[in-house]
Design an enzyme around this catalytic site. Structure first.
Site, PDB file in Angstrom:
ATOM      1  N   SER A  32       0.819  -1.225   0.000  1.00  0.00           N
ATOM      2  CA  SER A  32       0.000   0.000   0.000  1.00  0.00           C
ATOM      3  C   SER A  32       0.846   1.265   0.000  1.00  0.00           C
ATOM      4  CB  SER A  32      -0.874   0.058   1.258  1.00  0.00           C
ATOM      5  OG  SER A  32      -1.780  -0.988   1.296  1.00  0.00           O
ATOM      6  N   HIS A  63      -3.281   0.473  -4.401  1.00  0.00           N
ATOM      7  CA  HIS A  63      -2.725  -0.714  -5.071  1.00  0.00           C
ATOM      8  C   HIS A  63      -2.984  -0.579  -6.563  1.00  0.00           C
ATOM      9  CE1 HIS A  63      -1.700  -3.296  -1.588  1.00  0.00           C
ATOM     10  NE2 HIS A  63      -2.563  -2.515  -0.987  1.00  0.00           N
ATOM     11  N   HIS A  85      -5.659  -9.207  -1.306  1.00  0.00           N
ATOM     12  CA  HIS A  85      -5.654  -9.596   0.097  1.00  0.00           C
ATOM     13  C   HIS A  85      -6.752 -10.613   0.391  1.00  0.00           C
ATOM     14  CE1 HIS A  85      -4.111  -5.458  -0.208  1.00  0.00           C
ATOM     15  NE2 HIS A  85      -3.301  -5.788   0.779  1.00  0.00           N
ATOM     16  N   TYR A  87      -8.585 -10.402   2.927  1.00  0.00           N
ATOM     17  CA  TYR A  87      -9.749  -9.670   3.455  1.00  0.00           C
ATOM     18  C   TYR A  87     -10.659  -9.124   2.362  1.00  0.00           C
ATOM     19  CZ  TYR A  87      -7.128  -5.244   2.736  1.00  0.00           C
ATOM     20  OH  TYR A  87      -6.427  -4.201   2.203  1.00  0.00           O
ATOM     21  N   GLU A  88     -10.174  -9.089   1.127  1.00  0.00           N
ATOM     22  CA  GLU A  88     -11.042  -8.680   0.016  1.00  0.00           C
ATOM     23  C   GLU A  88     -11.910  -9.850  -0.459  1.00  0.00           C
ATOM     24  OE1 GLU A  88      -9.022  -6.093  -3.087  1.00  0.00           O
ATOM     25  OE2 GLU A  88      -7.291  -6.999  -2.080  1.00  0.00           O
ATOM     26  N   ALA A 115       2.857  -2.037   3.983  1.00  0.00           N
ATOM     27  CA  ALA A 115       2.651  -1.000   4.991  1.00  0.00           C
ATOM     28  C   ALA A 115       2.246  -1.729   6.263  1.00  0.00           C
ATOM     29  CB  ALA A 115       1.541  -0.066   4.542  1.00  0.00           C
ATOM     30  N   MET A 205      -1.734  -6.878   7.155  1.00  0.00           N
ATOM     31  CA  MET A 205      -2.790  -7.787   6.685  1.00  0.00           C
ATOM     32  C   MET A 205      -2.403  -8.520   5.397  1.00  0.00           C
ATOM     33  SD  MET A 205      -5.949  -5.175   7.223  1.00  0.00           S
ATOM     34  CE  MET A 205      -6.104  -4.182   8.721  1.00  0.00           C
ATOM     35  N   SER A 206      -1.111  -8.670   5.181  1.00  0.00           N
ATOM     36  CA  SER A 206      -0.685  -9.278   3.909  1.00  0.00           C
ATOM     37  C   SER A 206       0.556 -10.120   4.147  1.00  0.00           C
ATOM     38  CB  SER A 206      -0.393  -8.169   2.884  1.00  0.00           C
ATOM     39  OG  SER A 206       0.722  -7.399   3.300  1.00  0.00           O
ATOM     40  N   ASN A 229       2.068   3.852  10.711  1.00  0.00           N
ATOM     41  CA  ASN A 229       1.301   4.352  11.865  1.00  0.00           C
ATOM     42  C   ASN A 229       1.700   3.557  13.106  1.00  0.00           C
ATOM     43  OD1 ASN A 229      -0.387   2.233  10.207  1.00  0.00           O
ATOM     44  ND2 ASN A 229      -1.021   2.014  12.337  1.00  0.00           N
ATOM     45  N   HIS A 241      -7.384   3.575   6.140  1.00  0.00           N
ATOM     46  CA  HIS A 241      -6.526   3.142   5.041  1.00  0.00           C
ATOM     47  C   HIS A 241      -5.912   4.350   4.331  1.00  0.00           C
ATOM     48  CE1 HIS A 241      -4.876   0.558   1.984  1.00  0.00           C
ATOM     49  NE2 HIS A 241      -5.479   1.263   1.047  1.00  0.00           N
TER      50      HIS A 241
END
Ligand code: HPA
Length: 273
Positions: A32, A63, A85, A87-88, A115, A205-206, A229, A241
């Site tokens: 990201s 992306h 991902h 989560y998608e 990220a 998350m990846s 962050n 995001h």
């Protein structure tokens, strides 16, 4: 091409070759907000994901969904801008399809970037962290088939190449353990306290499924997290995001310099010296 490839990955591998994206021994996956590295390629050829048969396309902002080949200091590299991902709603097979296809067309080293939220004290936004190992908390079983092990997928020698690159270009590079969670919700403060106790230095998350599948496909794997962050409960900023993409883009200069300088030492590690 390997006969162990499933039909979809095989189709993608053939499509990569048909689009002129073959011939690189090092592949980068850009997370990201980190796509700017692709602009550093010389003699680049860039192909949108939509033109590649079987390459899943992300709907997540930040992306770009493009593959490029080009040269850095005369070394041909493959660069994937953006990833999909779990989560998608993509399956583990789809999330790992690209890296398995890269292995099939001759790529030997995989550099995964992402990220991430900083958990370890001092991992403030802008920190770059070499990934030394991971906690796979996605429960996705990216390696279909019989149980097997290879210790960690994260390659110490390629890690040393990243460290060397950081010294050469004067970029500060931390190191630590990346915890890969499913998302898409950012963590709760309680989860971050638990992750810290569990030994995580950064969270995202990846990456973990790609690392395991890449290693299983014979790739040597290394990677860098760009801390965008402070993880939940550590900082005060609300997590979004958009914030992550913006922070990733801000740290782009040192991130790009690091990756650019990593090409030669990684190529040299592949040659065995
Ligand atoms: N948590 C999970 N994923 C992330 C974060 C985070 O704080 N920052 C960037 N990706």
């Amino acid at each position: 091409m390997s006969t162990q490839l499933d039909p979809a990955a095989r189709k993608l591998a053939q499509s990569l070759v048909a689009q002129g994206l073959e011939g690189a021994r090092i592949a980068f996956v850009l997370g990201s907000g980190l796509g700017a590295f692709a602009d550093r390629l010389e003699r680049a050829r860039s192909v949108p994901a939509a033109d590649l048969d079987g390459l899943p396309q992300s709907g997540v902002p930040g992306h770009a969904g493009r593959l490029a080949v080009g040269e850095i200091g005369g070394v041909r590299v493959l660069v994937q801008q953006g990833r999909v991902h779990l989560y998608e709603g993509w399956s583990p097979e789809e999330v790992t399809r690209a890296v398995r296809a890269y292995a099939a067309i001759g790529v030997r080293a995989l550099v995964l970037t992402n990220a991430a939220g900083g958990i370890r004290a001092g991992f403030v936004p802008g920190t770059l962290m070499r990934i030394t190992d991971h906690l796979d908390l996605q429960a996705s079983a990216p390696l279909a088939g019989a149980p097997r092990g290879f210790g960690t997928p994260w390659d110490a020698q390629l890690g040393a190449a990243l460290e060397q690159a950081a010294r050469v270009c004067g970029v500060a590079l931390g190191s630590g353990v990346y915890a890969g969670l499913l998302g898409p919700a950012y963590e709760t403060p309680a989860e971050i306290r638990w992750l810290r106790e569990a030994g995580a230095d950064a969270v995202g998350m990846s990456t973990v499924a790609e690392a395991a599948a890449g290693r299983a496909a014979g790739l040597r794997v290394c990677g860098v997290s760009s801390i965008t962050n402070l993880a939940a409960g550590i900082g005060h900023a609300p997590l979004s995001h958009a914030e992550v993409v913006e922070a990733g883009a801000k740290g782009a200069r040192s991130f790009c310099a690091l990756l650019e300088h990593a090409v030669a030492p990684i190529a040299s590690a592949l040659r065995g010296h």
